[in-house]
Enzyme design. Structure first.
Site, PDB file in Angstrom:
ATOM      1  N   THR A  12       0.817  -1.211   0.000  1.00 43.87           N
ATOM      2  CA  THR A  12       0.000   0.000   0.000  1.00 43.87           C
ATOM      3  C   THR A  12       0.851   1.261   0.000  1.00 43.87           C
ATOM      4  O   THR A  12       0.482   2.275  -0.596  1.00 43.87           O
ATOM      5  CB  THR A  12      -0.943   0.004   1.222  1.00 43.87           C
ATOM      6  OG1 THR A  12      -1.821  -1.118   1.144  1.00 43.87           O
ATOM      7  CG2 THR A  12      -1.785   1.279   1.275  1.00 43.87           C
ATOM      8  N   SER A  54       1.412  -7.197  -0.707  1.00 42.87           N
ATOM      9  CA  SER A  54       2.024  -8.111   0.261  1.00 42.87           C
ATOM     10  C   SER A  54       1.366  -9.489   0.329  1.00 42.87           C
ATOM     11  O   SER A  54       2.047 -10.463   0.691  1.00 42.87           O
ATOM     12  CB  SER A  54       2.088  -7.476   1.652  1.00 42.87           C
ATOM     13  OG  SER A  54       0.813  -7.204   2.164  1.00 42.87           O
ATOM     14  N   ASP A  88       0.096  -6.480   5.192  1.00 42.08           N
ATOM     15  CA  ASP A  88      -0.564  -7.764   5.453  1.00 42.08           C
ATOM     16  C   ASP A  88       0.422  -8.853   5.870  1.00 42.08           C
ATOM     17  O   ASP A  88       0.117  -9.678   6.734  1.00 42.08           O
ATOM     18  CB  ASP A  88      -1.343  -8.229   4.226  1.00 42.08           C
ATOM     19  CG  ASP A  88      -2.655  -7.482   4.051  1.00 42.08           C
ATOM     20  OD1 ASP A  88      -3.072  -6.784   4.990  1.00 42.08           O
ATOM     21  OD2 ASP A  88      -3.268  -7.588   2.963  1.00 42.08           O
TER      22      ASP A  88
END
Length: 322
Positions: A12, A54, A88
């Site tokens: 992100t 991720s 994540d």
């Protein structure tokens, strides 16, 4: 001035939100505008190693990342490293790097919960904080660290606790080991011991299962048919499982497949306290390996690493109770 490598892997922190509100990977990493502002903190060099979400990260890619960092340290004589990563799986990459890298220079992982063009984007600030920590003398010899939201956490203890809040990364039971402020970087405690293993590839198939009420041996049998090399069980409470699971677990142990026990609680450790069917005492007597506070996803990675070196039951128990 310290020489710091900023290595990007995506996530992100490297994404943008489109007009429909969907966050997606960006061809040009938006962090480059932040990199320019770091010249007063350190001499920064950049490595665009990966640009993936991720959830696309794998243990093999993590090992490749570790080898890339080793090469860059040797080539560039670095004083510190910052790895940008999606949140994540950030804690898993941080922990595996911690197991594979045996050196004293700071290695910091950071990320973002909001993409670069969202209101209140946290990526640029997290990157600046991470570079400040990587360039700080006190960050040396502390293993791999995770820096987000002005907190410094150890790779071993940190975990993602909220799906969207920017304060998601916490170290249950222990808390952060330091903070980042406008005035400086401050550490207030550290790990008592570190461990590392000279492993350059991961070849073992280790599965992670979470216990649930009414669970029986069928799921264990199904997993056993996939030619696993090890199993991690997230047990209830202090380390207890439904009684119908015992037959399947015992069958795996008889086949010399190591079973590692963690708690599905995010505080506390597993212990051989309860002596009923499926209780921790019975599991310990059967040969299940008890951990000392690792969560399931990190115990899986550690089992993958240590199985490259030994399959001895006693040795595995010693390694996991560090």
């Amino acid at each position: 001035m310290k020489k710091i490598l900023v290595l990007h892997t995506g996530g992100t922190i490297a994404m943008q939100e489109n007009e429909q509100g969907a966050v997606q990977p960006n061809v040009i990493n938006p962090l480059y505008s932040t990199i320019e502002s770091l010249s007063s903190i350190a001499s920064v060099i950049v490595d665009d190693f990966l640009n993936i979400p991720s959830p696309h990260m794998t243990p093999s890619l993590m090992v490749n990342l570790a080898e890339r960092l080793k090469a860059r340290v040797k080539e560039d004589q670095l004083d510190g490293i910052v790895v940008t990563h999606g949140t994540d799986t950030l804690e898993e990459t941080a922990y595996l790097l911690d197991l594979l890298l045996d050196w004293n220079i700071p290695v910091i992982l950071t990320g973002a919960m909001r993409s670069s063009n969202e209101l209140g984007a946290d990526g640029p600030h997290n990157l600046i904080s991470a570079v400040r920590v990587a360039a700080h003398d006190s960050a040396c010899n502390k293993g791999v660290l995770v820096v987000l939201n002005d907190e410094i956490h150890t790779a071993k203890n940190v975990t993602k606790t909220h799906s969207s809040n920017i304060a998601t990364f916490q170290s249950p039971q222990y808390g952060p080991i330091g903070i980042v402020t406008k005035r400086g970087v401050f550490f207030h405690h550290t790990l008592t011991a570190r461990e590392s293993y000279p492993v350059k590839k991961l070849t073992k198939n280790v599965v992670l299962l979470k216990t649930y009420t009414g669970m029986d041996e069928t799921i264990i049998q199904a997993v056993a048919n996939t030619d696993i090399d090890g199993l991690v069980i997230e047990a209830f409470g202090q380390g207890n499982v439904p009684p119908k699971v015992m037959e399947g677990l015992t069958s795996l142990i008889k086949k010399s497949i190591p079973i590692v026990l963690v708690s599905r609680c995010f505080n506390g450790i597993v212990q051989d306290v309860y002596a009923y069917e499926g209780g921790g005492r019975m599991l310990k007597d059967r040969g299940v390996i008890f951990t000392n506070g690792l969560n399931g996803q990190k115990a899986r990675l550690k089992l993958m690493v240590v199985l490259e070196q030994t399959s001895d039951q006693q040795k595995l128990q010693e390694l996991f109770y560090k």
